[in-house]
Design a protein around this motif. Structure first.
Motif, PDB file in Angstrom:
ATOM      1  N   GLU A   7      -2.083  -6.665  -0.001  1.00  0.00           N
ATOM      2  CA  GLU A   7      -1.597  -7.978   0.528  1.00  0.00           C
ATOM      3  C   GLU A   7      -0.006  -7.769   0.634  1.00  0.00           C
ATOM      4  O   GLU A   7       0.627  -8.046   1.951  1.00  0.00           O
ATOM      5  CB  GLU A   7      -1.780  -9.090  -0.508  1.00  0.00           C
ATOM      6  CG  GLU A   7      -1.006  -9.073  -1.682  1.00  0.00           C
ATOM      7  CD  GLU A   7      -1.453 -10.259  -2.667  1.00  0.00           C
ATOM      8  OE1 GLU A   7      -0.564 -11.229  -2.419  1.00  0.00           O
ATOM      9  OE2 GLU A   7      -2.299 -10.150  -3.546  1.00  0.00           O
ATOM     10  N   HIS A   8       0.663  -6.879  -0.171  1.00  0.00           N
ATOM     11  CA  HIS A   8       1.882  -6.571  -0.096  1.00  0.00           C
ATOM     12  C   HIS A   8       2.059  -5.497   1.271  1.00  0.00           C
ATOM     13  O   HIS A   8       3.209  -5.528   1.750  1.00  0.00           O
ATOM     14  CB  HIS A   8       2.675  -6.366  -1.441  1.00  0.00           C
ATOM     15  CG  HIS A   8       2.458  -7.531  -2.252  1.00  0.00           C
ATOM     16  ND1 HIS A   8       3.178  -8.605  -2.295  1.00  0.00           N
ATOM     17  CD2 HIS A   8       2.025  -7.325  -3.650  1.00  0.00           C
ATOM     18  CE1 HIS A   8       2.875  -9.387  -3.275  1.00  0.00           C
ATOM     19  NE2 HIS A   8       1.875  -8.717  -3.931  1.00  0.00           N
ATOM     20  N   GLU A   9       1.382  -4.724   0.849  1.00  0.00           N
ATOM     21  CA  GLU A   9       1.458  -3.667   1.963  1.00  0.00           C
ATOM     22  C   GLU A   9       1.353  -4.128   3.460  1.00  0.00           C
ATOM     23  O   GLU A   9       1.958  -3.617   4.251  1.00  0.00           O
ATOM     24  CB  GLU A   9       0.262  -2.412   1.845  1.00  0.00           C
ATOM     25  CG  GLU A   9       0.381  -1.416   2.686  1.00  0.00           C
ATOM     26  CD  GLU A   9      -0.737  -0.265   2.658  1.00  0.00           C
ATOM     27  OE1 GLU A   9      -0.737   0.807   3.448  1.00  0.00           O
ATOM     28  OE2 GLU A   9      -1.405  -0.223   1.565  1.00  0.00           O
ATOM     29  N   ASN A 137       4.698   8.167  -6.711  1.00  0.00           N
ATOM     30  CA  ASN A 137       3.353   7.959  -6.300  1.00  0.00           C
ATOM     31  C   ASN A 137       3.166   6.487  -6.140  1.00  0.00           C
ATOM     32  O   ASN A 137       3.522   5.817  -6.973  1.00  0.00           O
ATOM     33  CB  ASN A 137       2.607   8.336  -7.337  1.00  0.00           C
ATOM     34  CG  ASN A 137       2.469  10.080  -7.389  1.00  0.00           C
ATOM     35  OD1 ASN A 137       2.548  10.575  -6.329  1.00  0.00           O
ATOM     36  ND2 ASN A 137       2.392  10.482  -8.551  1.00  0.00           N
ATOM     37  N   ILE A 138       2.270   6.205  -5.061  1.00  0.00           N
ATOM     38  CA  ILE A 138       1.808   4.641  -4.908  1.00  0.00           C
ATOM     39  C   ILE A 138       0.259   4.572  -5.196  1.00  0.00           C
ATOM     40  O   ILE A 138      -0.514   5.125  -4.488  1.00  0.00           O
ATOM     41  CB  ILE A 138       2.199   4.241  -3.418  1.00  0.00           C
ATOM     42  CG1 ILE A 138       3.520   4.430  -2.974  1.00  0.00           C
ATOM     43  CG2 ILE A 138       1.636   2.679  -3.395  1.00  0.00           C
ATOM     44  CD1 ILE A 138       3.826   4.182  -1.727  1.00  0.00           C
ATOM     45  N   PHE A 139       0.036   3.634  -6.306  1.00  0.00           N
ATOM     46  CA  PHE A 139      -1.226   3.222  -6.524  1.00  0.00           C
ATOM     47  C   PHE A 139      -1.478   1.781  -5.603  1.00  0.00           C
ATOM     48  O   PHE A 139      -0.849   0.890  -5.802  1.00  0.00           O
ATOM     49  CB  PHE A 139      -1.560   2.963  -7.857  1.00  0.00           C
ATOM     50  CG  PHE A 139      -2.983   2.480  -8.010  1.00  0.00           C
ATOM     51  CD1 PHE A 139      -3.932   3.105  -8.058  1.00  0.00           C
ATOM     52  CD2 PHE A 139      -3.194   1.018  -8.345  1.00  0.00           C
ATOM     53  CE1 PHE A 139      -5.344   2.896  -8.129  1.00  0.00           C
ATOM     54  CE2 PHE A 139      -4.430   0.419  -8.430  1.00  0.00           C
ATOM     55  CZ  PHE A 139      -5.562   1.421  -8.330  1.00  0.00           C
ATOM     56  N   LYS A 140      -2.465   2.127  -4.662  1.00  0.00           N
ATOM     57  CA  LYS A 140      -2.870   1.018  -3.808  1.00  0.00           C
ATOM     58  C   LYS A 140      -4.044   0.373  -4.245  1.00  0.00           C
ATOM     59  O   LYS A 140      -5.163   0.975  -4.302  1.00  0.00           O
ATOM     60  CB  LYS A 140      -3.070   1.449  -2.166  1.00  0.00           C
ATOM     61  CG  LYS A 140      -1.685   2.125  -1.609  1.00  0.00           C
ATOM     62  CD  LYS A 140      -1.950   2.290  -0.257  1.00  0.00           C
ATOM     63  CE  LYS A 140      -0.751   2.968   0.068  1.00  0.00           C
ATOM     64  NZ  LYS A 140      -0.515   3.623   1.493  1.00  0.00           N
ATOM     65  N   GLY A 141      -4.024  -1.131  -4.717  1.00  0.00           N
ATOM     66  CA  GLY A 141      -5.097  -1.813  -5.102  1.00  0.00           C
ATOM     67  C   GLY A 141      -5.288  -2.951  -4.122  1.00  0.00           C
ATOM     68  O   GLY A 141      -4.538  -3.137  -3.139  1.00  0.00           O
ATOM     69  N   GLU A 142      -6.559  -3.553  -4.685  1.00  0.00           N
ATOM     70  CA  GLU A 142      -6.678  -4.627  -3.819  1.00  0.00           C
ATOM     71  C   GLU A 142      -6.446  -6.078  -4.020  1.00  0.00           C
ATOM     72  O   GLU A 142      -6.380  -6.964  -3.273  1.00  0.00           O
ATOM     73  CB  GLU A 142      -8.550  -4.689  -3.733  1.00  0.00           C
ATOM     74  CG  GLU A 142      -8.975  -3.360  -2.771  1.00  0.00           C
ATOM     75  CD  GLU A 142      -8.378  -3.610  -1.259  1.00  0.00           C
ATOM     76  OE1 GLU A 142      -8.359  -4.494  -0.517  1.00  0.00           O
ATOM     77  OE2 GLU A 142      -7.992  -2.441  -0.963  1.00  0.00           O
ATOM     78  N   LYS A 143      -6.257  -6.265  -5.612  1.00  0.00           N
ATOM     79  CA  LYS A 143      -6.026  -7.415  -5.857  1.00  0.00           C
ATOM     80  C   LYS A 143      -4.690  -7.619  -6.445  1.00  0.00           C
ATOM     81  O   LYS A 143      -4.047  -6.547  -7.131  1.00  0.00           O
ATOM     82  CB  LYS A 143      -6.971  -8.174  -7.269  1.00  0.00           C
ATOM     83  CG  LYS A 143      -8.511  -7.930  -6.637  1.00  0.00           C
ATOM     84  CD  LYS A 143      -9.329  -8.827  -7.591  1.00  0.00           C
ATOM     85  CE  LYS A 143     -10.451  -8.950  -7.119  1.00  0.00           C
ATOM     86  NZ  LYS A 143     -11.553  -9.432  -8.232  1.00  0.00           N
TER      87      LYS A 143
END
Length: 145
Positions: A7-9, A137-143
């Protein structure tokens, strides 16, 4: 490491596209765990206060906007953990200007916007000696719980 939820991305990418051909900018608010991992919980878009003729390659966050962001973070019981901005028609790599105006500790997200469409998104941290940016490093999550 920076945890960045989808959502932030999406917000950051949309801001970059909406302000193209100028740079967008904003503040990352969130939490830092005991291992130093930052998690973005809230983004706050900021009007680029740089003069009109310079906004295509520079951004400015005023002290008043920064103070407002700090107050927002405090109300949320969180911290300002970094900043984001776009690079219109340029790579998502920090410039010398970015380095001169950065501070260690914070995450600096850069989104490349090529011909109006968001492209690569990266994050950087300035070293403690302020000589270099290091890729984060960027960890991209869904929630975003």
């Amino acid at each position: 490491m920076l945890n960045l939820f989808s959502e932030h991305e999406k917000i950051i990418r949309a801001e970059g596209e909406n302000t193209y051909p100028n740079e967008c900018c904003g503040i990352l608010i969130g939490e830092i765990d005991d291992k130093g991992v930052k998690t973005v919980k809230y983004t706050e878009a900021i009007r680029n206060a740089r003069e009109d003729g310079e906004q295509y390659h520079r951004f400015l966050i005023t002290p008043e906007d920064m103070m407002q962001a700090e107050q927002t973070a405090r109300k949320r019981k969180q911290d300002v953990i970094g900043f984001y901005h776009s690079h219109p028609d340029h790579p998502a790599m920090p410039s010398d200007y970015d380095k001169e105006h950065a501070l260690p500790f914070y995450s600096y997200i850069i989104v490349s916007v090529m011909q109006g469409k968001s492209d690569e998104l990266t994050s950087w941290e300035l070293t403690a000696d302020r000589k270099n940016f290091e890729s984060e490093n960027i960890f991209k999550g869904e929630k975003n719980d």
